[in-house]
Design a protein around this motif. Sequence first.
Motif, PDB file in Angstrom:
ATOM      1  N   TYR A  35       0.850  -1.181   0.000  1.00 14.65           N
ATOM      2  CA  TYR A  35       0.000   0.000   0.000  1.00 14.65           C
ATOM      3  C   TYR A  35       0.889   1.237   0.000  1.00 14.65           C
ATOM      4  O   TYR A  35       1.981   1.230   0.562  1.00 14.65           O
ATOM      5  CB  TYR A  35      -0.892   0.053   1.244  1.00 14.65           C
ATOM      6  CG  TYR A  35      -2.117  -0.825   1.208  1.00 14.65           C
ATOM      7  CD1 TYR A  35      -2.061  -2.156   1.586  1.00 14.65           C
ATOM      8  CD2 TYR A  35      -3.346  -0.304   0.805  1.00 14.65           C
ATOM      9  CE1 TYR A  35      -3.188  -2.955   1.560  1.00 14.65           C
ATOM     10  CE2 TYR A  35      -4.491  -1.100   0.774  1.00 14.65           C
ATOM     11  CZ  TYR A  35      -4.395  -2.417   1.159  1.00 14.65           C
ATOM     12  OH  TYR A  35      -5.521  -3.203   1.128  1.00 14.65           O
ATOM     13  N   GLN A  37       0.825   5.274   1.151  1.00 12.79           N
ATOM     14  CA  GLN A  37       0.104   6.308   1.898  1.00 12.79           C
ATOM     15  C   GLN A  37       0.750   7.656   1.611  1.00 12.79           C
ATOM     16  O   GLN A  37       1.933   7.863   1.896  1.00 12.79           O
ATOM     17  CB  GLN A  37       0.127   6.023   3.402  1.00 12.79           C
ATOM     18  CG  GLN A  37      -0.741   6.991   4.209  1.00 12.79           C
ATOM     19  CD  GLN A  37      -0.859   6.603   5.674  1.00 12.79           C
ATOM     20  OE1 GLN A  37       0.124   6.262   6.315  1.00 12.79           O
ATOM     21  NE2 GLN A  37      -2.075   6.665   6.204  1.00 12.79           N
ATOM     22  N   LYS A  41      -2.437  11.162   4.015  1.00 15.42           N
ATOM     23  CA  LYS A  41      -2.771   9.910   4.701  1.00 15.42           C
ATOM     24  C   LYS A  41      -3.705   9.006   3.890  1.00 15.42           C
ATOM     25  O   LYS A  41      -4.223   8.035   4.437  1.00 15.42           O
ATOM     26  CB  LYS A  41      -3.382  10.165   6.084  1.00 15.42           C
ATOM     27  CG  LYS A  41      -2.402  10.794   7.068  1.00 15.42           C
ATOM     28  CD  LYS A  41      -2.962  10.777   8.472  1.00 15.42           C
ATOM     29  CE  LYS A  41      -1.964  11.325   9.451  1.00 15.42           C
ATOM     30  NZ  LYS A  41      -2.494  11.371  10.818  1.00 15.42           N
ATOM     31  N   PHE A  42      -3.932   9.322   2.619  1.00 15.05           N
ATOM     32  CA  PHE A  42      -4.743   8.424   1.797  1.00 15.05           C
ATOM     33  C   PHE A  42      -3.969   7.141   1.550  1.00 15.05           C
ATOM     34  O   PHE A  42      -2.820   7.173   1.129  1.00 15.05           O
ATOM     35  CB  PHE A  42      -5.099   9.059   0.451  1.00 15.05           C
ATOM     36  CG  PHE A  42      -5.947  10.293   0.574  1.00 15.05           C
ATOM     37  CD1 PHE A  42      -5.861  11.305  -0.376  1.00 15.05           C
ATOM     38  CD2 PHE A  42      -6.835  10.462   1.623  1.00 15.05           C
ATOM     39  CE1 PHE A  42      -6.639  12.449  -0.265  1.00 15.05           C
ATOM     40  CE2 PHE A  42      -7.612  11.598   1.737  1.00 15.05           C
ATOM     41  CZ  PHE A  42      -7.508  12.595   0.789  1.00 15.05           C
ATOM     42  N   LEU A  43      -4.627   6.015   1.788  1.00 17.15           N
ATOM     43  CA  LEU A  43      -4.008   4.704   1.609  1.00 17.15           C
ATOM     44  C   LEU A  43      -4.521   4.095   0.319  1.00 17.15           C
ATOM     45  O   LEU A  43      -5.715   3.897   0.152  1.00 17.15           O
ATOM     46  CB  LEU A  43      -4.400   3.778   2.746  1.00 17.15           C
ATOM     47  CG  LEU A  43      -3.424   3.593   3.883  1.00 17.15           C
ATOM     48  CD1 LEU A  43      -4.111   2.896   5.026  1.00 17.15           C
ATOM     49  CD2 LEU A  43      -2.210   2.800   3.454  1.00 17.15           C
ATOM     50  N   ILE A  45      -4.072   0.815  -2.452  1.00 17.86           N
ATOM     51  CA  ILE A  45      -3.449  -0.472  -2.718  1.00 17.86           C
ATOM     52  C   ILE A  45      -2.638  -0.384  -4.005  1.00 17.86           C
ATOM     53  O   ILE A  45      -3.037   0.272  -4.972  1.00 17.86           O
ATOM     54  CB  ILE A  45      -4.500  -1.597  -2.809  1.00 17.86           C
ATOM     55  CG1 ILE A  45      -3.819  -2.964  -2.895  1.00 17.86           C
ATOM     56  CG2 ILE A  45      -5.457  -1.365  -3.961  1.00 17.86           C
ATOM     57  CD1 ILE A  45      -4.761  -4.131  -2.721  1.00 17.86           C
ATOM     58  N   PHE A  90       3.525   0.780   2.808  1.00 21.77           N
ATOM     59  CA  PHE A  90       3.203  -0.215   3.815  1.00 21.77           C
ATOM     60  C   PHE A  90       3.046  -1.583   3.170  1.00 21.77           C
ATOM     61  O   PHE A  90       2.354  -1.745   2.165  1.00 21.77           O
ATOM     62  CB  PHE A  90       1.892   0.131   4.527  1.00 21.77           C
ATOM     63  CG  PHE A  90       2.014   1.238   5.520  1.00 21.77           C
ATOM     64  CD1 PHE A  90       1.644   2.531   5.184  1.00 21.77           C
ATOM     65  CD2 PHE A  90       2.491   0.988   6.799  1.00 21.77           C
ATOM     66  CE1 PHE A  90       1.760   3.563   6.105  1.00 21.77           C
ATOM     67  CE2 PHE A  90       2.605   2.019   7.730  1.00 21.77           C
ATOM     68  CZ  PHE A  90       2.239   3.306   7.376  1.00 21.77           C
ATOM     69  N   GLU A 103       5.433  -1.544   9.792  1.00 20.45           N
ATOM     70  CA  GLU A 103       5.515  -0.206  10.352  1.00 20.45           C
ATOM     71  C   GLU A 103       5.724   0.870   9.287  1.00 20.45           C
ATOM     72  O   GLU A 103       5.740   2.056   9.613  1.00 20.45           O
ATOM     73  CB  GLU A 103       6.660  -0.142  11.372  1.00 20.45           C
ATOM     74  CG  GLU A 103       6.377  -0.933  12.638  1.00 20.45           C
ATOM     75  CD  GLU A 103       5.259  -0.306  13.446  1.00 20.45           C
ATOM     76  OE1 GLU A 103       4.152  -0.888  13.465  1.00 20.45           O
ATOM     77  OE2 GLU A 103       5.466   0.757  14.041  1.00 20.45           O
TER      78      GLU A 103
END
Lengths: 110, 111
Positions: A35, A37, A41-43, A45, A90, A103
């Motif tokens: 992912y 980000q 903070k937009f996640l 895929i 991530f 993390e």
Amino acid sequence: DTAVSQTPKYLVTQMGNDKSIKCEQNLGHDTMYWYKQDSKKFLKIMFSYNNKELIINETVPNRFSPKSPDKAHLNLHINSLELGDSAVYFCASTSTGELFFGEGSRLTVL
Amino acid sequence: SQQGEEDPQALSIQEGENATMNCSYKTSINNLQWYRQNSGRGLVHLILIRSNEREKHSGRLRVTLDTSKKSSSLLITASRAADTASYFCSSHNTNAGKSTFGDGTTLTVKP
């Protein structure tokens, strides 16, 4: 033991360079994800692998190439880095739909 | 938002108050999940509600799901300063094999 571990945690590099981020999970999960980000903070895929096989590729540029040598590892290689690639990446894994996240690896492209 | 929306984007409350966050999603789902992200950390799974469930509780968390409206809410009761974090909903479609995240709500709980 960390369930999903990513390295490096921080990566600062120049535009045009090639870099890799590694991910390993010791949970025995079959499915792994990358992912992205962004600064808001937009996640989103990027990729999904199931048992080393690519399942999802969400219109990510060809400069991004995931590799899964076995089902416990999913690495991400990025060629010709651009300023817009700066983000936190991530890794996550799952067997039931509940995601376990690493993390994060903060990539800064200068 | 292409992914789904959460509101409010930011919420600031006093310790002891309740916090309610809402989430909307776009496609059919098998389940919806809520995650928490502390600053500089990865996301941590909080609770999962299946598409045939309407409400679920876990400790101080209460989640509702309305599939007809494609929406969910997360209620945190008796909030604590340690609840300060960003909260994300994630709609999961088993056939598509992926979870799609909402835009997140940043919660600040003041001591």
